[in-house]
Motif scaffolding. Sequence first.
Motif, PDB file in Angstrom:
ATOM      1  N   PRO A  34       1.405  12.605   2.127  1.00  0.00           N
ATOM      2  CA  PRO A  34       1.693  11.172   2.192  1.00  0.00           C
ATOM      3  C   PRO A  34       1.865  10.540   0.812  1.00  0.00           C
ATOM      4  N   ASP A  35       2.440   9.341   0.834  1.00  0.00           N
ATOM      5  CA  ASP A  35       2.544   8.526  -0.375  1.00  0.00           C
ATOM      6  C   ASP A  35       1.287   7.682  -0.567  1.00  0.00           C
ATOM      7  N   VAL A  36       0.586   7.390   0.529  1.00  0.00           N
ATOM      8  CA  VAL A  36      -0.640   6.603   0.469  1.00  0.00           C
ATOM      9  C   VAL A  36      -1.459   6.863   1.737  1.00  0.00           C
ATOM     10  N   PHE A  37      -2.774   6.743   1.614  1.00  0.00           N
ATOM     11  CA  PHE A  37      -3.679   6.794   2.761  1.00  0.00           C
ATOM     12  C   PHE A  37      -4.322   5.428   2.939  1.00  0.00           C
ATOM     13  N   ILE A  38      -4.491   5.026   4.194  1.00  0.00           N
ATOM     14  CA  ILE A  38      -5.360   3.904   4.545  1.00  0.00           C
ATOM     15  C   ILE A  38      -6.512   4.526   5.318  1.00  0.00           C
ATOM     16  N   VAL A  39      -7.733   4.353   4.814  1.00  0.00           N
ATOM     17  CA  VAL A  39      -8.896   5.043   5.364  1.00  0.00           C
ATOM     18  C   VAL A  39      -9.918   4.025   5.874  1.00  0.00           C
ATOM     19  N   LEU A  63      -5.321   5.788  -2.259  1.00  0.00           N
ATOM     20  CA  LEU A  63      -5.865   5.400  -0.967  1.00  0.00           C
ATOM     21  C   LEU A  63      -6.564   4.058  -1.066  1.00  0.00           C
ATOM     22  N   VAL A  64      -6.584   3.364   0.049  1.00  0.00           N
ATOM     23  CA  VAL A  64      -7.287   2.100   0.205  1.00  0.00           C
ATOM     24  C   VAL A  64      -8.028   2.163   1.523  1.00  0.00           C
ATOM     25  N   GLY A  65      -8.968   1.271   1.716  1.00  0.00           N
ATOM     26  CA  GLY A  65      -9.655   1.241   2.989  1.00  0.00           C
ATOM     27  C   GLY A  65     -10.913   0.423   2.949  1.00  0.00           C
ATOM     28  N   CYS A  66     -11.712   0.612   3.997  1.00  0.00           N
ATOM     29  CA  CYS A  66     -12.952  -0.140   4.103  1.00  0.00           C
ATOM     30  C   CYS A  66     -13.889   0.549   5.086  1.00  0.00           C
ATOM     31  N   SER A  67     -15.110   0.045   5.111  1.00  0.00           N
ATOM     32  CA  SER A  67     -16.078   0.532   6.083  1.00  0.00           C
ATOM     33  C   SER A  67     -15.904  -0.238   7.386  1.00  0.00           C
ATOM     34  N   MET A  92      10.260   2.943   0.556  1.00  0.00           N
ATOM     35  CA  MET A  92       9.210   2.053   0.052  1.00  0.00           C
ATOM     36  C   MET A  92       8.365   2.774  -0.982  1.00  0.00           C
ATOM     37  N   GLN A  93       7.797   1.989  -1.884  1.00  0.00           N
ATOM     38  CA  GLN A  93       6.836   2.513  -2.851  1.00  0.00           C
ATOM     39  C   GLN A  93       5.502   1.833  -2.576  1.00  0.00           C
ATOM     40  N   PHE A  94       4.414   2.538  -2.820  1.00  0.00           N
ATOM     41  CA  PHE A  94       3.084   2.014  -2.551  1.00  0.00           C
ATOM     42  C   PHE A  94       2.285   1.951  -3.852  1.00  0.00           C
ATOM     43  N   THR A  95       1.588   0.856  -4.027  1.00  0.00           N
ATOM     44  CA  THR A  95       0.742   0.654  -5.202  1.00  0.00           C
ATOM     45  C   THR A  95      -0.590   0.105  -4.725  1.00  0.00           C
ATOM     46  N   VAL A  96      -1.682   0.572  -5.293  1.00  0.00           N
ATOM     47  CA  VAL A  96      -3.002   0.034  -4.946  1.00  0.00           C
ATOM     48  C   VAL A  96      -3.587  -0.681  -6.156  1.00  0.00           C
ATOM     49  N   GLY A  97      -4.444  -1.651  -5.877  1.00  0.00           N
ATOM     50  CA  GLY A  97      -5.080  -2.406  -6.954  1.00  0.00           C
ATOM     51  C   GLY A  97      -6.388  -2.988  -6.478  1.00  0.00           C
ATOM     52  N   CYS A  98      -7.067  -3.675  -7.392  1.00  0.00           N
ATOM     53  CA  CYS A  98      -8.376  -4.229  -7.071  1.00  0.00           C
ATOM     54  C   CYS A  98      -8.591  -5.526  -7.843  1.00  0.00           C
ATOM     55  N   GLU A 115      -2.615  -9.711 -10.666  1.00  0.00           N
ATOM     56  CA  GLU A 115      -2.281  -9.203 -12.001  1.00  0.00           C
ATOM     57  C   GLU A 115      -2.360  -7.677 -12.048  1.00  0.00           C
ATOM     58  N   ASP A 116      -3.381  -7.112 -11.388  1.00  0.00           N
ATOM     59  CA  ASP A 116      -3.535  -5.653 -11.358  1.00  0.00           C
ATOM     60  C   ASP A 116      -2.346  -5.003 -10.654  1.00  0.00           C
ATOM     61  N   ILE A 117      -1.967  -5.544  -9.510  1.00  0.00           N
ATOM     62  CA  ILE A 117      -0.825  -4.994  -8.768  1.00  0.00           C
ATOM     63  C   ILE A 117       0.457  -5.113  -9.580  1.00  0.00           C
ATOM     64  N   LYS A 118       0.692  -6.276 -10.165  1.00  0.00           N
ATOM     65  CA  LYS A 118       1.921  -6.463 -10.957  1.00  0.00           C
ATOM     66  C   LYS A 118       1.981  -5.476 -12.126  1.00  0.00           C
ATOM     67  N   SER A 119       0.837  -5.171 -12.714  1.00  0.00           N
ATOM     68  CA  SER A 119       0.833  -4.255 -13.865  1.00  0.00           C
ATOM     69  C   SER A 119       1.075  -2.802 -13.445  1.00  0.00           C
ATOM     70  N   ARG A 120       0.793  -2.460 -12.194  1.00  0.00           N
ATOM     71  CA  ARG A 120       0.929  -1.078 -11.706  1.00  0.00           C
ATOM     72  C   ARG A 120       2.233  -0.821 -10.958  1.00  0.00           C
ATOM     73  N   ALA A 121       2.752  -1.835 -10.285  1.00  0.00           N
ATOM     74  CA  ALA A 121       3.910  -1.650  -9.407  1.00  0.00           C
ATOM     75  C   ALA A 121       5.156  -1.296 -10.217  1.00  0.00           C
ATOM     76  N   PRO A 122       5.896  -0.271  -9.788  1.00  0.00           N
ATOM     77  CA  PRO A 122       7.110   0.129 -10.510  1.00  0.00           C
ATOM     78  C   PRO A 122       8.286  -0.812 -10.283  1.00  0.00           C
ATOM     79  N   SER A 123       8.188  -1.690  -9.280  1.00  0.00           N
ATOM     80  CA  SER A 123       9.263  -2.644  -8.996  1.00  0.00           C
ATOM     81  C   SER A 123       8.647  -3.894  -8.380  1.00  0.00           C
ATOM     82  N   GLU A 124       9.496  -4.832  -7.994  1.00  0.00           N
ATOM     83  CA  GLU A 124       9.024  -6.088  -7.415  1.00  0.00           C
ATOM     84  C   GLU A 124       8.163  -5.831  -6.177  1.00  0.00           C
ATOM     85  N   VAL A 125       7.054  -6.540  -6.077  1.00  0.00           N
ATOM     86  CA  VAL A 125       6.173  -6.434  -4.920  1.00  0.00           C
ATOM     87  C   VAL A 125       6.701  -7.356  -3.824  1.00  0.00           C
TER      88      VAL A 125
END
Length: 140
Positions: A34-39, A63-67, A92-98, A115-125
């Motif tokens: 996969p390109d990304v996991f949601i857990v 990966l992103v997710g929650c309890s 699509m491209q996937f980027t994770v941030g916090c 700001e974190d997402i914008k700094s990591r994303a390879p293209s417009e979010v």
Amino acid sequence: MIKSGVGISTNTNGAHDAGLEAANRAAEEAGGKPDVFIVLSSIAMKHPEVLSGIQEAYPDVPLVGCSTAGEITNKGSSRESVVAMALRSDQMQFTVGCGLPVKGNERAAGHALAEDIKSRAPSEVTSMIIFSDVLGANGT
């Protein structure tokens, strides 16, 4: 095209094995790495071990997710399980941030996340999924 797969594990051998099993099932159903996991993981699982199991097989997949207090998927509901959704796309491209800290400072956390997402994303979010701390902050 977006391909997805869902893997569920109630593995009783431990959280590490449950994470690994759920991720492998999800990736297989999605047709490959996969390109990304949601857990989503039960609060009964040791989350560092769940993540360790997933990252053992897929060390470079974000990966992103929650309890959760219960897990609901297209396969039904479960408790004390790990659920992994694998997403693959050639469009699509996937980027994770916090964004931290959240508690008592939700607006600043939202700004930090953007700001974190914008700094990591390879293209417009163009879209975003947010997992907020619903126990310690106002997620609205």
